[in-house]
Scaffold this motif. Structure first.
Motif, PDB file in Angstrom:
ATOM      1  N   PRO A  25      46.098 -93.759  69.323  1.00 46.23           N
ATOM      2  CA  PRO A  25      45.678 -94.846  70.218  1.00 46.23           C
ATOM      3  C   PRO A  25      46.485 -96.133  70.067  1.00 46.23           C
ATOM      4  CG  PRO A  25      43.780 -93.768  69.239  1.00 46.23           C
ATOM      5  CD  PRO A  25      44.976 -93.236  68.531  1.00 46.23           C
ATOM      6  N   GLU A  26      46.998 -96.387  68.873  1.00 40.47           N
ATOM      7  CA  GLU A  26      47.793 -97.600  68.647  1.00 40.47           C
ATOM      8  C   GLU A  26      49.281 -97.308  68.551  1.00 40.47           C
ATOM      9  OE1 GLU A  26      46.319-100.464  68.917  1.00 40.47           O
ATOM     10  OE2 GLU A  26      44.443 -99.350  69.203  1.00 40.47           O
ATOM     11  N   GLY A  27      49.677 -96.153  68.953  1.00 39.78           N
ATOM     12  CA  GLY A  27      51.078 -95.796  68.894  1.00 39.78           C
ATOM     13  C   GLY A  27      51.413 -94.982  67.671  1.00 39.78           C
ATOM     14  N   VAL A  28      52.667 -94.558  67.588  1.00 38.30           N
ATOM     15  CA  VAL A  28      53.094 -93.590  66.582  1.00 38.30           C
ATOM     16  C   VAL A  28      52.974 -94.132  65.156  1.00 38.30           C
ATOM     17  CG1 VAL A  28      55.541 -94.223  66.563  1.00 38.30           C
ATOM     18  CG2 VAL A  28      54.871 -91.855  66.144  1.00 38.30           C
TER      19      VAL A  28
ATOM     20  N   THR B 125      47.224 -89.843  73.796  1.00 34.85           N
ATOM     21  CA  THR B 125      47.603 -88.471  73.446  1.00 34.85           C
ATOM     22  C   THR B 125      49.114 -88.322  73.553  1.00 34.85           C
ATOM     23  OG1 THR B 125      45.497 -87.596  74.262  1.00 34.85           O
ATOM     24  CG2 THR B 125      47.302 -86.034  73.962  1.00 34.85           C
ATOM     25  N   LEU B 126      49.740 -88.025  72.420  1.00 33.68           N
ATOM     26  CA  LEU B 126      51.170 -87.765  72.422  1.00 33.68           C
ATOM     27  C   LEU B 126      51.454 -86.276  72.566  1.00 33.68           C
ATOM     28  CD1 LEU B 126      52.531 -90.124  69.596  1.00 33.68           C
ATOM     29  CD2 LEU B 126      52.165 -90.615  72.017  1.00 33.68           C
ATOM     30  N   THR B 127      50.736 -85.467  71.770  1.00 35.75           N
ATOM     31  CA  THR B 127      51.024 -84.033  71.703  1.00 35.75           C
ATOM     32  C   THR B 127      49.806 -83.233  72.139  1.00 35.75           C
ATOM     33  OG1 THR B 127      52.488 -84.481  69.833  1.00 35.75           O
ATOM     34  CG2 THR B 127      51.882 -82.204  70.217  1.00 35.75           C
TER      35      THR B 127
ATOM     36  N   ILE C  55      53.172-100.937  73.025  1.00 38.26           N
ATOM     37  CA  ILE C  55      54.301-100.225  72.429  1.00 38.26           C
ATOM     38  C   ILE C  55      53.793 -99.015  71.646  1.00 38.26           C
ATOM     39  CG2 ILE C  55      56.251-100.364  70.847  1.00 38.26           C
ATOM     40  CD1 ILE C  55      56.675-101.972  73.354  1.00 38.26           C
ATOM     41  N   PHE C  56      54.266 -97.847  72.025  1.00 44.30           N
ATOM     42  CA  PHE C  56      53.874 -96.615  71.334  1.00 44.30           C
ATOM     43  C   PHE C  56      54.950 -96.138  70.360  1.00 44.30           C
ATOM     44  CE2 PHE C  56      50.286 -94.282  73.801  1.00 44.30           C
ATOM     45  CZ  PHE C  56      49.459 -95.376  73.594  1.00 44.30           C
TER      46      PHE C  56
END
Length: 336
Positions: free
Chosen positions: A60-63, A113-115, A22-23
């Motif tokens: 790496p572990e989500g937001v 990587t989100l952004t 879950i991110f």
């Protein structure tokens, strides 16, 4: 979290481990959702990143977990992802990844990587930007609607000085970004000087709504035109990047007709794929244009000659720059 899966990204297979991680707890979005999102908008984000040195904003572990910015290309990066050697203001240098295919974006998503934060240069010439980027940043007491008003006036300023055309996008937060493709004929210093000239002209036209004040204590409830986002090693989140906020918003490219109609909450990890499937990349024609900064540099020269308006402060991590005013907070300077 499930067994690893293999995803097809524009003809290349990318392995994704722990696809069920879950991110975004608030929305239930997983790492697999993130990777599939980037495949869905692949042509758009690749247009924004292609051949650009790119910093990765990783969660790496989500937001809700720890995050960091990765400037240096990861050691485990596949050899099919090229790099560019870039130099920081400190004088240090690094090799940064330069995506040339959608699979590179998906590979980065595998590592949280989100952004994506691309430089305004291409790897063929990392010292001469090919984009003028203008960041309209709402300060406390202002909101997105204030940024919209500033953006429409900015559009007029750009047109009047050199017939420039800007492509707007949401920041993914409360602000707006406007990118102008330019010929790679000018240095970072000259591009920043052009951004300052734009910002000052916009401030003259909207003195109660817009500010160029670098120090927060002087800005007031106005839209800050962050000219330092054009300085070397300062980057802006790319179009289509997912932003690290609970509801998984994305930085959404807009047409000018949508500026003021659409709102940032309209665009997130769930809604953007459908928009992209229907409209495609509304900024797809950006690379067909390359404008001149001559008119803006002439404006900057007139500002300095006629009004004594020279350079403005650089970010704190920069060495002292030639012609830069004292880099000291006004309230502290008065005490001194």
């Amino acid at each position: 979290m499930g067994e690893a899966v293999e995803l097809e990204a524009a003809g290349r297979t990318v392995r994704l481990s722990s696809p069920g991680k879950i991110f975004f707890p608030e929305r239930g979005f997983t790492k697999l959702d993130l990777a599939r999102y980037y495949i869905a908008v692949g042509p758009g984000i690749l247009r924004a990143l292609r051949d650009r040195p790119t910093t990765l904003e990783r969660y790496p572990e989500g937001v809700t977990g720890e995050n960091f910015f990765q400037k240096r290309a990861p050691k485990n990066m596949p050899d099919w992802i090229p790099t560019a050697h870039i130099t920081f203001p400190s004088g240090r240098s690094a090799d940064e990844m330069c995506p040339t295919e959608v699979a590179a974006v998906v590979w980065a998503a595998q590592f949280g990587t989100l952004t994506f934060h691309p430089w305004p240069v291409r790897r063929a010439d990392v010292d001469r930007p090919d984009e003028l980027r203008i960041d309209l940043d709402p300060q406390p007491g202002t909101d997105y609607t204030d940024a919209v008003r500033a953006a429409h006036e900015l559009r007029e300023v750009l047109h009047e000085y050199g017939g420039l055309r800007g492509w707007p996008k949401t920041s993914g937060g409360r602000g707006l970004h406007v990118f102008v493709p330019i010929r790679p004929d000018w240095t970072f210093t000259q591009v920043r000087r052009s951004a300052i000239a734009v910002a000052r002209e916009l401030e003259r036209r909207m003195p109660e709504q817009v500010t160029t004040a670098w120090w927060k204590e002087e800005r007031g409830a106005k839209i800050f035109v962050d000219y330092n986002q054009t300085a070397r090693d300062r980057t802006i989140a790319s179009a289509y990047s997912v932003r690290p906020r609970p509801h998984a918003p994305v930085s959404a490219p807009l047409t000018w007709d949508e500026v003021g109609v659409a709102v940032p909450r309209d665009f997130d990890l769930a809604t953007m794929p459908a928009r992209f499937a229907e409209l495609g990349d509304v900024h797809a024609d950006m690379d067909e244009h390359a404008f001149s900064l001559e008119a803006l540099l002439e404006l900057a020269a007139r500002d300095e000659h006629d009004h004594g308006l020279g350079d403005l402060p650089y970010p704190p991590e920069y060495p002292k720059m030639p012609g830069e005013p004292k880099r000291v907070q006004p309230s502290r300077a008065k005490k001194g």
